[in-house]
Design a protein around this motif. Sequence first.
Motif, mmCIF file in Angstrom:
data_model
loop_
_atom_site.group_PDB
_atom_site.id
_atom_site.type_symbol
_atom_site.label_atom_id
_atom_site.label_comp_id
_atom_site.label_asym_id
_atom_site.label_seq_id
_atom_site.Cartn_x
_atom_site.Cartn_y
_atom_site.Cartn_z
ATOM 1 N N LEU A 187 0.824 -1.210 0.000
ATOM 2 C CA LEU A 187 0.000 0.000 0.000
ATOM 3 C C LEU A 187 0.859 1.261 0.000
ATOM 4 C CD1 LEU A 187 -2.778 -1.072 2.531
ATOM 5 C CD2 LEU A 187 -3.063 -0.701 0.083
ATOM 6 N N LEU A 226 -5.644 0.111 -3.247
ATOM 7 C CA LEU A 226 -6.211 0.605 -1.993
ATOM 8 C C LEU A 226 -7.549 -0.058 -1.721
ATOM 9 C CD1 LEU A 226 -6.021 2.662 0.365
ATOM 10 C CD2 LEU A 226 -7.284 4.249 -1.092
ATOM 11 N N TYR A 237 -10.382 5.774 -4.067
ATOM 12 C CA TYR A 237 -10.087 5.071 -5.315
ATOM 13 C C TYR A 237 -10.881 5.628 -6.508
ATOM 14 C CZ TYR A 237 -14.459 2.807 -4.096
ATOM 15 O OH TYR A 237 -15.758 2.581 -3.746
ATOM 16 N N SER A 239 -6.762 -2.340 1.542
ATOM 17 C CA SER A 239 -6.803 -1.455 2.704
ATOM 18 C C SER A 239 -7.563 -2.090 3.875
ATOM 19 C CB SER A 239 -7.491 -0.138 2.342
ATOM 20 O OG SER A 239 -7.690 0.645 3.493
#
Length: 279
Positions: A26, A35, A242, A39
């Motif tokens: 990341l 992401l 995103y 994430s």
Amino acid sequence: MKDISYDILDLMEQYGSDEEGIQAILKQGNRPELLMALSPIRENLIDWMEIGPEDRILEIGSGYGALTGCLAKKAGEVLVLDSRPENLEVNKKRHKEKTNIRYQYGELSDMKEEKFDQVYLVGPKTREAEMGIDKRAEGHNGRAQALSYCRQLIQTAAGLVKPGGLLVLALPNSKALKIWAGGQLDEEELSLSLSDLKNIVEQLGGSGSFYYPLPDYKLPAAIYSDHYLPSKGELPNLFAEYEKPRYRLFSEEAVYDMICEAGGFPQFANSFFVIWEKR
């Protein structure tokens, strides 16, 4: 959003697939799809769910393992079903230390005998995306077919829930305010309006509770419900990290404030999170 399983596998080979390796991936990249896939914020969607140590969980779609680890920490057993073996491979590498996760390649229609305490259907793909077909705009007829497929998918998933168990759904709102403001839906992802989704859930029987993650269900910073809706000036950042840059036809913040004052927020939320209990 296109599949990036092989990209993730290559990065895991380079940086590792444990928590430290995921953080390194990341940090080194600025690709929004990474992401969304890796994430830890993804777990905000479900980490508050009540799951017992004896519960058997079915997760439909691997989702790169974004939610699988959170489920496995609480449940006795998690079965991950996916029609894409490369997605399962990412999940296996990411959670290789977990011994209570089973991985199964196949379709939802293959799961006719087993019953589960909770079934998770998060971000279901369109029929075309599942089959690898390049989808083109099909007008009203295409929308009717998508709605029929989505209803069948949800009904099939509900059929795998034990009496007293839960079906957990998450998907985008096809009538979200950001769409009116110039945004676009992911063509590979199923989306429904609030009225269509409520109609499908009502047809299941049982009882359904509706929640509204923001910015959306993929990277939720806050989750509202019909019991606690946002008021004017209360909404967090409406843009997911995103999202691609886009033109804004009007101020979404200002319009959301007016919608919240009028009590219409659920119809225009970016996405839905539904918990349905089978009676």
